[in-house]
Structures are given as structure tokens and as C-alpha cells.
Design a protein around this motif. Structure first.
Motif, short mmCIF file in Angstrom:
data_model
loop_
_atom_site.label_atom_id
_atom_site.label_comp_id
_atom_site.label_asym_id
_atom_site.label_seq_id
_atom_site.Cartn_x
_atom_site.Cartn_y
_atom_site.Cartn_z
N PRO A 160 0.83 -1.21 0.00
CA PRO A 160 0.00 0.00 0.00
C PRO A 160 0.86 1.25 0.00
CG PRO A 160 -0.04 -1.07 2.15
CD PRO A 160 0.68 -2.00 1.23
N PRO A 161 0.39 2.33 -0.60
CA PRO A 161 1.15 3.58 -0.58
C PRO A 161 1.51 3.98 0.86
CG PRO A 161 -0.69 3.76 -2.09
CD PRO A 161 -0.87 2.47 -1.36
N ALA A 162 2.73 4.40 1.05
CA ALA A 162 3.24 4.68 2.40
C ALA A 162 2.39 5.68 3.18
CB ALA A 162 4.69 5.15 2.32
N PRO A 163 1.85 6.77 2.53
CA PRO A 163 1.08 7.74 3.31
C PRO A 163 -0.19 7.17 3.96
CG PRO A 163 1.79 8.71 1.24
CD PRO A 163 2.10 7.25 1.15
N LEU A 164 -0.68 6.02 3.48
CA LEU A 164 -1.85 5.41 4.12
C LEU A 164 -1.51 4.83 5.48
CD1 LEU A 164 -3.60 3.61 1.12
CD2 LEU A 164 -4.19 5.78 2.18
N GLU A 165 -0.23 4.63 5.74
CA GLU A 165 0.25 4.10 7.02
C GLU A 165 -0.34 2.72 7.29
OE1 GLU A 165 -0.73 7.16 9.84
OE2 GLU A 165 0.85 8.50 9.14
N LEU A 166 -0.42 1.91 6.23
CA LEU A 166 -0.90 0.54 6.32
C LEU A 166 0.24 -0.42 6.03
CD1 LEU A 166 -4.26 0.95 4.36
CD2 LEU A 166 -3.93 1.02 6.85
N ALA A 167 -0.04 -1.70 6.16
CA ALA A 167 0.95 -2.73 5.87
C ALA A 167 0.30 -3.80 4.99
CB ALA A 167 1.49 -3.33 7.17
N GLY A 168 1.02 -4.88 4.78
CA GLY A 168 0.50 -5.98 3.98
C GLY A 168 1.01 -5.96 2.55
N ASP A 169 0.75 -7.05 1.83
CA ASP A 169 1.23 -7.18 0.46
C ASP A 169 0.20 -7.84 -0.46
OD1 ASP A 169 1.38 -9.87 1.26
OD2 ASP A 169 3.52 -9.75 1.67
N CYS A 170 -1.08 -7.82 -0.06
CA CYS A 170 -2.09 -8.45 -0.91
C CYS A 170 -3.47 -7.86 -0.63
CB CYS A 170 -2.13 -9.96 -0.66
SG CYS A 170 -3.17 -10.85 -1.85
N ARG A 171 -4.23 -7.65 -1.71
CA ARG A 171 -5.63 -7.26 -1.61
C ARG A 171 -6.49 -8.48 -1.98
NH1 ARG A 171 -5.25 -1.61 -4.96
NH2 ARG A 171 -3.87 -2.86 -6.31
N THR A 172 -7.40 -8.85 -1.11
CA THR A 172 -8.14 -10.10 -1.29
C THR A 172 -9.00 -10.07 -2.54
OG1 THR A 172 -8.19 -10.40 1.10
CG2 THR A 172 -9.70 -11.75 -0.19
N THR A 173 -9.81 -9.03 -2.70
CA THR A 173 -10.61 -8.87 -3.91
C THR A 173 -10.31 -7.50 -4.49
OG1 THR A 173 -12.59 -7.84 -2.95
CG2 THR A 173 -12.43 -10.25 -2.84
N LEU A 174 -10.37 -7.40 -5.82
CA LEU A 174 -10.04 -6.15 -6.49
C LEU A 174 -11.03 -5.92 -7.63
CD1 LEU A 174 -8.07 -3.77 -6.78
CD2 LEU A 174 -6.65 -5.23 -8.23
N THR A 175 -11.69 -4.75 -7.61
CA THR A 175 -12.61 -4.37 -8.67
C THR A 175 -12.09 -3.08 -9.29
OG1 THR A 175 -14.43 -5.29 -7.36
CG2 THR A 175 -15.03 -3.91 -9.24
N MET A 176 -11.95 -3.06 -10.63
CA MET A 176 -11.29 -1.92 -11.26
C MET A 176 -11.73 -1.77 -12.72
SD MET A 176 -7.45 -3.58 -11.59
CE MET A 176 -6.84 -2.32 -12.69
N ASN A 177 -11.40 -0.62 -13.31
CA ASN A 177 -11.50 -0.39 -14.74
C ASN A 177 -12.87 -0.75 -15.32
OD1 ASN A 177 -10.72 0.20 -17.35
ND2 ASN A 177 -9.58 -1.69 -17.66
N GLY A 178 -13.92 -0.09 -14.80
CA GLY A 178 -15.27 -0.32 -15.32
C GLY A 178 -15.96 -1.55 -14.79
N GLY A 179 -15.34 -2.27 -13.86
CA GLY A 179 -15.92 -3.50 -13.34
C GLY A 179 -17.04 -3.24 -12.35
#
Length: 456
Positions: A174-193
Motif C-alpha cells: 500500500p502507498p506509504a502515506p496510508l500508514e498501512l501494511a500488507g502485500d495483498c488485496r483479497t478482492t479487487l474491482t477496477m477499470n469499469g468493473g
């Protein structure tokens, strides 16, 4: 259940088809991409299949009782594409280990529905263990309807401090300014989905459970009667520019934050029960016009969190909260703070922001409303609401027999007509108020509980 609130106009950026074509080519031609099943326009494409191990029935129109255990990296276990595709999967159990390499392009997704395809998914369970290894991805104008499914990402425990991702492989953290951790998004909806999750369980180790990204004009994400969990330093859902996210009657548990909102987007929670370690909603703004406003709607929810309930990082927003039980441990309902993000949208001297427009409707609440930002207002509108707490640098309007009782010294600007009994303060507490538009008060007033109101 349909979306209960108005959204921005549905405008699909025509460039999304071009972007999807680029991503599809990336997936198909990248020698690192592997497939166990490939459906295009309701036809099986066996020549695309590179990996075995998938059991169950797969046809051109539907698949049933699928099973797969694999430790193959960058494996798209089931890939569905094409605008003429309307596919059904009933019964699925995938356990996938190993890293993906680009969740924007879907490389490594457990199930990937793309390029205008429609998928109905029932009784599925997808567990991934690895970085950038989403269990489910919906992209490129595709549409997902998931029923009674479980999606879980365990991640890999990587850190940007010790791991450098390969070139041209998207975001791994995740982008550093969000102050989050981790390396995976479980579900992803994008680009007109468009993705609809019904009676599903969605769990992330960290980063994100129900994620959106790269809308390119429009993305819609809806979860109904779901259980959604973020076990580590991550979020439940993210509403990015041009996305519309609705959670209805969901059970939510997050170690950190529930919803994050950015840009011109919609974020709504209706009838949800939530526990969050920090904020229920965090609103921020980066790389946008200063007039950009996100809409958030929170109704009929029970929310327990570390607080504040709504954290605004130097952004403009329109937030409506009604008929909710709010329990922030730190006693803060709303707080606007100066953003630490170097990409935050800063105001020039000649620009005036609408600030944070907050409406609290039909509630009895305890907690503070605080604005630490000097060039953006919090405009707080109380409608049939009793609020007990302090306010700092807030523009206040009271409607329909609303009442505010100050528990500590407060500074406000009063807009509109203020009834004689609409403001109170405990003994020894002084409220210092500026006369705003339409306010008829001026001078010093001793209040019912012994406090004082000074209007000047």
C-alpha cells in the motif's frame, strides 16, 4: 438490495477499453502468466491452458465442483474473458500458494473475470498465500455476482524495507502515506468493473479486503449480508476516484480502519455492525482539484472504534450519518487533521474549499468534533440530534429541535437561527462563538446548566 443513495453520474471513460486491451495483452503474452482454465466468449480455450491439477466439470457455459491445490506462482487458476461470456461456476475450492506479480493486470488472481465477461459464482472458496495474489479480480467492464462464497488472502509477510519488487509488476505494498501494511488485496474491482458479493466472507491479512482501483470512469462494488475482516494493518474497503462502494447489513471487523475514501467517489454503509481498531472511515485527497468532493453515507449502523469515527486528512467531503450508534474509545466523533502526504491537494491563497460538510441526523451522541486545519472548515449540521461534547473550529448549524451541550471549552461559528434552548454547556464551560450567516445571537448568555455562551 439496491444502492440506497444517489451517486455521481455513471460515465465510463472510453479509454478503459484501451487500458483493458493493454492489460489483457500483458496477461496473455507475459511468459510468467499461467492458466488452469481459460474461457473466452463462452468457449474453452485449451491452447491457453498451461497448468494441470484442476479437477471437476468445466464446459463452455458453466463449471461445477472444481478443486485445485497449487504452489505455482503467477497462476491465474480460472480466467474468464470476453463480452459475449455469461458464465456460471457452482462449487469451487482453490488453495493457491506463491506470489502473483501484478494485481492490476490480474497475474496470479485465483479467479479473474475481465473484458466485459459476466460471472455468477456460487459456493466458492478461494484461499491465496503469497504477495499480490488476489483471490478474486473483476476488471475491464466485467460483472461479478458472488453468492455464499469465501475469499481469503494470507499474504506473504513482505516488507518494502527489505523487499524490492521486480520492475513492471504493479504495486506490491500500500502507498506509504496510508500508514498501512500488507502485500495483498483479497478482492479487487477496477477499470469499469461491477462486483456484487452476497452472503460472502472476505478476509485479508492486511492491506485490503474489498479493494477498488484504477476506475477509469466507473467502478461499482456492493456487499450484502457479508462478513468482512481485516486481521492486520489494513482496510475493509476503499472507494477511490470514480468508484461507488456500498456495504449493506455487513458484519465488519478491522484491526485498523474500515473504509477509506479518496477523490470524487461514493462510500456507503447501511445497517452494518462494525468493530475497528482506529477509524471507521478515513477520508483523504491527493493529486486532485481542490473542489473534488467525496460522498459518504452511513445509516443504521452500530460502530465501535478506537476513534475518531470519521478521520478527515485535509480533504473536502460530504458525509451524512443517520440513526447510528457510535462508540469511539477516544471520545472523538469527527476530526480533521493536517495531512502528512506530500501529494495532498493544497489550497492556494485565492482558493476557498467547501471543506467537510457533515450531517448528523436523528441521533443522540456523545463525542467531540475537532478541526485542526486552518484553511478548510468543518460545517456540522445537526438534524433532530442531541450532541454532547466539545467542538473546536467548527461551523455549526442546528435544525429541527437539535441540541448541543458542550462538555469543555469550545470555539464555533454559528450559522442560521439558534433557538434559546438549542445550546447548553456544563458549569464552568465557556463556548466562544462567531456570528455566522443568519445568526441572530450576540453578546453573553448564561446557559441552563451553568455554562456560558459568548457570541461576537
Amino acid at each position: 438490495m439496491p444502492n440506497l443513495n444517489p451517486t455521481h453520474e455513471h460515465i465510463v471513460d472510453p479509454s478503459h477499453e484501451e487500458v483493458e486491451a493493454i492489460l489483457r495483452e500483458y496477461v496473455e503474452k507475459n511468459p510468467l502468466t499461467k492458466f488452469c482454465a481459460y474461457i473466452e466468449n463462452n468457449k474453452q480455450r485449451p491452447e491457453k491452458v498451461t497448468e494441470g491439477g484442476l479437477s471437476g466439470l468445466v464446459t463452455d457455459q458453466y463449471a461445477m465442483d472444481l478443486r485445485l491445490k497449487s504452489d505455482t506462482e503467477r497462476l491465474n487458476a480460472f480466467y474468464i474473458t470476453g463480452k459475449d461470456t455469461n458464465y456460471l461456476i457452482d462449487g469451487l475450492d482453490f488453495e493457491l500458494k506463491g506470489h502473483g506479480c501484478n494485481d492490476f493486470a490480474g497475474v496470479g488472481a485465483g479467479i479473474d473475470v475481465a473484458d466485459g465477461a459476466k460471472l455468477t459464482l456460487r459456493n466458492a472458496k478461494v484461499i491465496t498465500e503469497g504477495a499480490v495474489r488476489p483471490a478474486m479480480r473483476t476488471d475491464g467492464g466485467a460483472e461479478l455476482h458472488a453468492y455464499d462464497c469465501e475469499f481469503r488472502s494470507l499474504g506473504a509477510g513482505l516488507s518494502p524495507d527489505t523487499f524490492t519488487p521486480p520492475d513492471d509488476t504493479g504495486m506490491w505494498f500500500p502507498p506509504a502515506p496510508l500508514e498501512l501494511a500488507g502485500d495483498c488485496r483479497t478482492t479487487l474491482t477496477m477499470n469499469g468493473g461491477k462486483a456484487y458479493y452476497n452472503r460472502c466472507k472476505v478476509v485479508c491479512d492486511a492491506w485490503g479486503a474489498l479493494a477498488t482501483d484504477c476506475a477509469l470512469g466507473y467502478v461499482y462494488l456492493e456487499a450484502n449480508d457479508c462478513e468482512v475482516v481485516s486481521e492486520g494493518n489494513g482496510y475493509i474497503t476503499y472507494s477511490d476516484d470514480d468508484t461507488h462502494v456500498v456495504l449493506n447489513r455487513c458484519k465488519i471487523k478491522s484491526a485498523t480502519v474500515c473504509g477509506i475514501q479518496a477523490g470524487e467517489s461514493d462510500l456507503s454503509f447501511h445497517g452494518c455492525d462494525a468493530e475497528c481498531g482506529k477509524n471507521f472511515v478515513m477520508i483523504h485527497e491527493v493529486l486532485n482539484d481542490y473542489q473534488t468532493i467525496g460522498l459518504s453515507r452511513i445509516t443504521d449502523c452500530k460502530i465501535r472504534c478506537g476513534g475518531p469515527v470519521v478521520l478527515i486528512r485535509e480533504a473536502s467531503c460530504d458525509c451524512y450519518i443517520a440513526r447510528c450508534d457510535l462508540y469511539p474509545e477516544n471520545g472523538e466523533l469527527i476530526r480533521m487533521v493536517v495531512s502528512k502526504d506530500e501529494n495532498v491537494t493544497k489550497l492556494r491563497p485565492d482558493e476557498v474549499s467547501v471543506g467537510a460538510q457533515i450531517t448528523l441526523d436523528d441521533m443522540k451522541l456523545e463525542g467531540d468534533v475537532i478541526n485542526d486545519v486552518t484553511d478548510r472548515d468543518i460545517v456540522l449540521k445537526l438534524t433532530e440530534t442531541e450532541l454532547t461534547g466539545a467542538m473546536h473550529n467548527v461551523v455549526l448549524q442546528l435544525f429541527n429541535v437539535s441540541k448541543w451541550t458542550a462538555t469543555a471549552g469550545s470555539e464555533v461559528t454559528l450559522n442560521g437561527f439558534v433557538a434559546d434552548d438549542a445550546i447548553d454547556a456544563k458549569a464552568g464551560v465557556v463556548i466562544r462563538a462567531k456570528i455566522g450567516e443568519g445568526c441572530q445571537l450576540k453578546g453573553e448568555y448564561v446557559l441552563a446548566s451553568g455554562g456560558k455562551l459568548v457570541v461576537e
